[in-house]
Design a protein around this motif. Structure first.
Motif, PDB file in Angstrom:
ATOM      1  N   LEU A   1      -0.828  -3.845   5.151  1.00  0.00           N
ATOM      2  CA  LEU A   1      -0.676  -2.491   4.599  1.00  0.00           C
ATOM      3  C   LEU A   1      -1.974  -1.992   3.960  1.00  0.00           C
ATOM      4  CD1 LEU A   1       2.886  -2.797   3.036  1.00  0.00           C
ATOM      5  CD2 LEU A   1       2.231  -1.345   4.955  1.00  0.00           C
ATOM      6  N   VAL A   2      -2.721  -2.915   3.349  1.00  0.00           N
ATOM      7  CA  VAL A   2      -4.008  -2.530   2.757  1.00  0.00           C
ATOM      8  C   VAL A   2      -4.979  -2.135   3.870  1.00  0.00           C
ATOM      9  CG1 VAL A   2      -6.029  -3.400   1.499  1.00  0.00           C
ATOM     10  CG2 VAL A   2      -3.731  -3.892   0.642  1.00  0.00           C
ATOM     11  N   ALA A   3      -4.985  -2.944   4.957  1.00  0.00           N
ATOM     12  CA  ALA A   3      -5.883  -2.659   6.084  1.00  0.00           C
ATOM     13  C   ALA A   3      -5.580  -1.292   6.687  1.00  0.00           C
ATOM     14  CB  ALA A   3      -5.747  -3.748   7.138  1.00  0.00           C
ATOM     15  N   LYS A   4      -4.291  -0.921   6.685  1.00  0.00           N
ATOM     16  CA  LYS A   4      -3.907   0.380   7.255  1.00  0.00           C
ATOM     17  C   LYS A   4      -4.063   1.510   6.243  1.00  0.00           C
ATOM     18  CE  LYS A   4      -0.640  -1.344  10.675  1.00  0.00           C
ATOM     19  NZ  LYS A   4       0.730  -1.813  10.818  1.00  0.00           N
ATOM     20  N   ASN A   5      -4.633   1.173   5.096  1.00  0.00           N
ATOM     21  CA  ASN A   5      -4.883   2.175   4.055  1.00  0.00           C
ATOM     22  C   ASN A   5      -3.607   2.814   3.521  1.00  0.00           C
ATOM     23  OD1 ASN A   5      -7.274   2.670   2.864  1.00  0.00           O
ATOM     24  ND2 ASN A   5      -8.153   3.672   4.693  1.00  0.00           N
ATOM     25  N   LYS A   6      -2.545   2.036   3.477  1.00  0.00           N
ATOM     26  CA  LYS A   6      -1.277   2.619   3.018  1.00  0.00           C
ATOM     27  C   LYS A   6      -0.969   2.290   1.567  1.00  0.00           C
ATOM     28  CE  LYS A   6       0.813   3.243   7.464  1.00  0.00           C
ATOM     29  NZ  LYS A   6       1.978   3.219   8.305  1.00  0.00           N
ATOM     30  N   ILE A   7      -1.601   1.214   1.057  1.00  0.00           N
ATOM     31  CA  ILE A   7      -1.377   0.854  -0.350  1.00  0.00           C
ATOM     32  C   ILE A   7      -2.697   0.433  -0.999  1.00  0.00           C
ATOM     33  CG2 ILE A   7       1.052   0.144  -0.135  1.00  0.00           C
ATOM     34  CD1 ILE A   7      -0.008  -2.774   0.007  1.00  0.00           C
ATOM     35  N   ASP A   8      -2.674   0.343  -2.307  1.00  0.00           N
ATOM     36  CA  ASP A   8      -3.857  -0.066  -3.075  1.00  0.00           C
ATOM     37  C   ASP A   8      -4.150  -1.558  -2.830  1.00  0.00           C
ATOM     38  OD1 ASP A   8      -5.252   0.961  -5.964  1.00  0.00           O
ATOM     39  OD2 ASP A   8      -5.126  -1.213  -5.663  1.00  0.00           O
ATOM     40  N   PRO A   9      -5.432  -1.929  -2.716  1.00  0.00           N
ATOM     41  CA  PRO A   9      -5.775  -3.339  -2.490  1.00  0.00           C
ATOM     42  C   PRO A   9      -5.342  -4.261  -3.633  1.00  0.00           C
ATOM     43  CG  PRO A   9      -7.687  -1.921  -2.130  1.00  0.00           C
ATOM     44  CD  PRO A   9      -6.622  -1.055  -2.688  1.00  0.00           C
ATOM     45  N   GLU A  10      -5.061  -3.681  -4.783  1.00  0.00           N
ATOM     46  CA  GLU A  10      -4.623  -4.478  -5.940  1.00  0.00           C
ATOM     47  C   GLU A  10      -3.118  -4.764  -5.916  1.00  0.00           C
ATOM     48  OE1 GLU A  10      -6.884  -4.361  -9.557  1.00  0.00           O
ATOM     49  OE2 GLU A  10      -7.690  -5.343  -7.753  1.00  0.00           O
ATOM     50  N   SER A  11      -2.438  -4.357  -4.864  1.00  0.00           N
ATOM     51  CA  SER A  11      -0.995  -4.569  -4.767  1.00  0.00           C
ATOM     52  C   SER A  11      -0.678  -6.054  -4.850  1.00  0.00           C
ATOM     53  CB  SER A  11      -0.479  -4.012  -3.442  1.00  0.00           C
ATOM     54  OG  SER A  11      -0.685  -2.612  -3.420  1.00  0.00           O
ATOM     55  N   PHE A  12       0.521  -6.380  -5.299  1.00  0.00           N
ATOM     56  CA  PHE A  12       0.846  -7.802  -5.497  1.00  0.00           C
ATOM     57  C   PHE A  12       2.337  -8.066  -5.322  1.00  0.00           C
ATOM     58  CE2 PHE A  12       2.801  -7.404  -9.720  1.00  0.00           C
ATOM     59  CZ  PHE A  12       2.381  -6.130 -10.079  1.00  0.00           C
ATOM     60  N   VAL A  13       2.671  -9.357  -5.334  1.00  0.00           N
ATOM     61  CA  VAL A  13       4.071  -9.767  -5.230  1.00  0.00           C
ATOM     62  C   VAL A  13       4.445 -10.439  -6.543  1.00  0.00           C
ATOM     63  CG1 VAL A  13       5.759 -11.065  -3.863  1.00  0.00           C
ATOM     64  CG2 VAL A  13       3.659 -10.265  -2.784  1.00  0.00           C
ATOM     65  N   LEU A  14       5.620 -10.100  -7.072  1.00  0.00           N
ATOM     66  CA  LEU A  14       6.060 -10.709  -8.324  1.00  0.00           C
ATOM     67  C   LEU A  14       7.252 -11.623  -8.033  1.00  0.00           C
ATOM     68  CD1 LEU A  14       5.545 -10.760 -11.394  1.00  0.00           C
ATOM     69  CD2 LEU A  14       7.238  -8.944 -11.613  1.00  0.00           C
ATOM     70  N   TYR A  15       7.019 -12.934  -8.120  1.00  0.00           N
ATOM     71  CA  TYR A  15       8.094 -13.905  -7.890  1.00  0.00           C
ATOM     72  C   TYR A  15       8.775 -14.197  -9.223  1.00  0.00           C
ATOM     73  CZ  TYR A  15       5.935 -14.438  -3.360  1.00  0.00           C
ATOM     74  OH  TYR A  15       5.436 -14.170  -2.112  1.00  0.00           O
ATOM     75  N   VAL A  16      10.054 -13.873  -9.302  1.00  0.00           N
ATOM     76  CA  VAL A  16      10.777 -14.071 -10.561  1.00  0.00           C
ATOM     77  C   VAL A  16      11.537 -15.391 -10.487  1.00  0.00           C
ATOM     78  CG1 VAL A  16      12.458 -13.089 -12.159  1.00  0.00           C
ATOM     79  CG2 VAL A  16      11.097 -11.574 -10.699  1.00  0.00           C
ATOM     80  N   ASP A  17      11.121 -16.360 -11.294  1.00  0.00           N
ATOM     81  CA  ASP A  17      11.828 -17.638 -11.303  1.00  0.00           C
ATOM     82  C   ASP A  17      13.031 -17.515 -12.241  1.00  0.00           C
ATOM     83  OD1 ASP A  17      12.723 -20.188 -11.318  1.00  0.00           O
ATOM     84  OD2 ASP A  17      11.147 -20.967 -12.612  1.00  0.00           O
ATOM     85  N   ASP A  18      14.210 -17.495 -11.628  1.00  0.00           N
ATOM     86  CA  ASP A  18      15.447 -17.291 -12.382  1.00  0.00           C
ATOM     87  C   ASP A  18      15.963 -18.631 -12.932  1.00  0.00           C
ATOM     88  OD1 ASP A  18      17.805 -16.333 -13.407  1.00  0.00           O
ATOM     89  OD2 ASP A  18      18.787 -16.089 -11.471  1.00  0.00           O
TER      90      ASP A  18
END
Ligand code: UDP
Ligand code: MG
Length: 313
Positions: free
Chosen positions: A31-48
């Motif tokens: 998505l970053v390569a396609k210029n659709k989101i900010d390069p600083e985008s991230f994934v948040l894994y919530v350990d329940d």
């Protein structure tokens, strides 16, 4: 460019994470390569509050994939709360969120479509399963029955949508004002009222680990969905009560008329049966009302819905 955060609730997912983390990293990269989101985008894994090595896995993978961040909850609070914790924590760190289960049964390929719809101005984009081939016969029948019951109870739900959805920052902000403890996210999202859309995908089977939603938890979620969103069941028992009262009046009239005509209605059996029946209906009714009072009890305490231990960013 908007910063995306993918929120992933994880409970005992140590087997799944080494597959999920690289896969979601690829999604972000693409998505970053396609210029659709900010390069600083991230994934948040919530350990329940996992009992296995889930948190250690998240920390390890964070070394290799810096965009894989973590949120550790202090105990197991269940999928709905874990997801809420993730969304509310992500709200201040990004512009748009996508929630997805750790097992990637939902198709990550449609995240791009979700982002496109977000750019078109949609605030919530629902991931909707186009079929239920990957489900067992039992799950398929019970799930479809559940949607029908919800509809009957007057609860607005998106058919065949679980918790795979995109939410804009303002949608999450609006959601954060719904402070209820009896959470049923799928029922709450349509209440937010912003412009929505859906994307369709085929759900896959789980590739590693096992389902953390056994029948008991599924039934609890369904029951919570009904009783948190509808007071129709109380209306039903009121109606049933009225019906039984009418029947008993008719029975009394019948007995009196018979008596006047000179013959007594025999019936120890009918007497006992009706006492048991009415007793049963009364117990059931008190129990049902008790369920709602129990919910009020839990809501008024207004306890924190989850406790955050660590944020790994
Ligand atoms: N999950 C969670 N807390 C729980 C149970 C489940 O965070 O107490 C997470 C789980 O790790 C997964 C998601 O909720 O990411 C959905 O669970 P699962 O895939 O086992 O459910 P199923 O697809 O079988 O309905
Ligand atoms: Mg699953």
């Amino acid at each position: 460019m908007e910063k995306l955060c993918i929120v992933v609730p994880c409970y005992n997912e140590e087997e799944m994470l080494p597959i999920t983390v690289p896969a979601l990293n690829d999604v972000l990269k693409d998505l970053v390569a396609k210029n659709k989101i900010d390069p600083e985008s991230f994934v948040l894994y919530v350990d329940d509050g996992s009992k296995d090595q889930t948190w250690r896995k998240i920390c390890e993978l964070h070394e290799t994939y810096p965009n894989a961040c973590g949120l550790k909850l202090a105990g197991n609070v269940g999928h709905q709360f874990a997801l809420t914790a993730g969304l509310l924590s992500a709200k201040d760190l990004c512009d748009v969120t996508v929630s997805i289960d750790a097992d990637l049964q939902d198709d990550v390929a449609v995240i791009e479509e979700m982002i496109d719809k977000f750019h078109e101005g949609k605030d919530i984009v629902y991931g909707v399963r186009s079929d239920r081939k990957s489900d067992s016969f039992f799950k398929r029948v019970t799930a479809q029955g559940f949607y029908k019951v919800m509809e009957f109870m007057g609860v607005k739900t998106i058919y065949n949508h679980a918790d795979f959805r995109l939410m804009s920052k303002r949608a999450v902000e609006q959601f954060s004002k719904y402070e209820e403890t009896n959470l049923y996210l799928r029922g709450m999202m349509p209440l937010i009222g912003y412009e929505t859309d859906s994307v369709f995908y085929e759900r896959k089977t789980r590739v590693a680990g096992e389902s953390k939603y056994p029948l008991k938890k599924m039934l609890a979620l369904a029951w919570n969905g009904i009783t948190s969103f509808s007071i129709k069941p109380i209306g039903f028992i009121t109606g049933l009560g009225a019906l039984i009262v009418c029947c008993s009046i008719l029975a009394a009239i019948y007995a009196l008329i018979s008596y006047a005509w000179g013959h007594v209605v025999p019936g120890w059996t009918s007497l006992i049966l009706s006492i048991w029946f009415i007793g049963g209906v009364q117990l059931l009714s008190i129990g049902l009302i008790g369920q709602y009072i129990g919910k009020i009890y839990i809501e008024v305490k207004h306890r924190p819905r989850y406790n955050i231990e660590t944020l790994l960013k």
